[in-house]
Design an enzyme around this catalytic site. Structure first.
Site, short mmCIF file in Angstrom:
data_model
loop_
_atom_site.label_atom_id
_atom_site.label_comp_id
_atom_site.label_asym_id
_atom_site.label_seq_id
_atom_site.Cartn_x
_atom_site.Cartn_y
_atom_site.Cartn_z
CG HIS A 263 -9.14 -3.40 2.70
ND1 HIS A 263 -8.43 -3.54 1.53
CD2 HIS A 263 -8.19 -3.42 3.67
CE1 HIS A 263 -7.15 -3.68 1.79
NE2 HIS A 263 -6.97 -3.60 3.09
CG HIS B 288 -7.07 -5.11 7.77
ND1 HIS B 288 -6.51 -6.26 7.21
CD2 HIS B 288 -6.77 -4.10 6.91
CE1 HIS B 288 -5.90 -5.94 6.07
NE2 HIS B 288 -6.02 -4.64 5.87
CD GLU C 178 -2.89 -1.33 0.28
OE1 GLU C 178 -2.89 -0.53 -0.67
OE2 GLU C 178 -3.69 -2.27 0.37
CG HIS D 213 -4.31 0.12 5.74
ND1 HIS D 213 -5.68 0.26 5.64
CD2 HIS D 213 -4.03 -1.11 5.23
CE1 HIS D 213 -6.19 -0.84 5.08
NE2 HIS D 213 -5.22 -1.69 4.83
CD GLU E 293 -14.29 13.16 24.15
OE1 GLU E 293 -13.12 13.42 23.84
OE2 GLU E 293 -15.04 13.96 24.72
P1 13P Z 1 1.11 -5.45 3.10
O1 13P Z 1 1.53 -6.72 3.82
O2 13P Z 1 1.68 -5.36 1.73
O3 13P Z 1 1.40 -4.24 3.95
O4 13P Z 1 -0.47 -5.51 2.89
C1 13P Z 1 -1.35 -5.66 3.96
C2 13P Z 1 -2.63 -4.94 3.73
O5 13P Z 1 -3.30 -4.61 4.69
C3 13P Z 1 -3.06 -4.63 2.35
O6 13P Z 1 -4.11 -3.73 2.34
ZN ZN Z 2 -5.24 -3.70 4.21
#
Ligand code: 13P
Ligand code: ZN
Length: 272
Positions: free
Chosen positions: A211, A142, A116, A140, A170
């Protein structure tokens, strides 16, 4: 001082550990990048090597030419970052055109930065311009509940912003600009990078449908804190829906702007 002893690496790895402990990073899920200060680069430079090839990113940002980034490695697990940073993390130098990187430290067993990186890079570019250089972190993850919400809410900025603002008092204070939403897309390339960075011009947090979530911060605390706050609010919303009882009351929509204002912020009321 070497990279492993530096304060910046310790701060970077702490976010990885904290994110892992929150349950946001199954397997290699999620990634983190940090734009180093000149002083941090000076402090670590003795360990840099400049023999690796330049890699074109497929995206370009002239305002990041010559910058150095710390990045998690692609395919690497957040739960392993603190155990062996030199195997799982790298430092990248950006070329003078702002379209390629080369690895100058880390990933001692091979590999590259997160897949990413194009999204991180363009988000950094937008935020550096917006904050006059104060922005340094793109993160980023999940997180379960914000992802779950992308199956039941319309994939619009206003639907997500309103629900998140109303689920925890908040929230209008922490992210008065709201959140952006990107529909489901193939991750890891220039297309999703361009789409996300367009939304980052307006927001500090962008949801990727089915995602995860991207956030920015001027430092590690503010980036982690924003991820944590959005996900906490999403969790409250998901739990409320799971109780099987009708919702009797919520935070009044017409008072959301007042909450932001009470702490010196301005709510993006166009999202209501
Ligand atoms: P990477 O292992 O390449 O960082 O990818 C993980 C991910 O969350 C892709 O969106
Ligand atoms: Zn991801």
């Amino acid at each position: 001082m070497g990279v492993l002893e530096s304060k910046v690496l310790k701060g970077f790895v702490r976010v990885c550990d904290d994110g892992w402990n929150q349950g946001w990073h199954e397997r290699n899920g999620g990634n983190l990048t940090y734009r180093m200060t000149k002083e941090e680069v000076e402090e670590c430079k003795a360990e840099f090597t400049y023999d690796k090839p330049w890699v074109n990113m497929g995206v370009k940002a002239e305002n990041l030419a010559g910058e150095y980034f710390m990045s998690t490695g692609t395919g690497k697990y957040f739960r392993n970052m603190s155990l062996a940073p030199e195997e799982n993390i790298c430092i990248l130098e950006i070329n003078e055109a702002g379209d390629s990187y080369r690895i100058v430290w880390g990933l001692v067993n091979g590999g590259g930065p997160t897949s990413e990186f194009p999204s991180h890079f363009l988000n950094h570019s937008v935020k550096v311009a917006e904050t006059n250089g104060a922005a340094r972190v793109i993160y980023h993850a999940h997180p379960t509940n914000i992802i779950a919400m992308t199956f039941v809410l319309p994939l619009t900025d206003s639907a997500f912003s309103k629900v998140l603002w109303q689920s925890m008092t908040e929230c209008p204070v922490v992210f008065p600009k709201g959140v952006g939403v990107v529909e489901w897309m193939i991750p890891g390339g220039a297309e999703i990078a361009l789409k996300t960075s367009e939304l980052m011009k307006k927001y500090d947090a962008v949801v990727w449908a089915h995602h995860g979530l991207f956030v920015m911060g001027n430092d590690f605390d503010s980036a982690f804190g924003l991820m944590h706050t959005v996900e906490k609010s999403a969790e409250i919303y998901v739990r409320m829906l799971s109780m099987g009882m009708p919702m009797l009351q919520t935070i009044p929509e017409e008072r959301l702007a007042d909450v932001a204002e009470a702490y010196g912020g301005k709510l993006a009321e166009d999202l209501l």
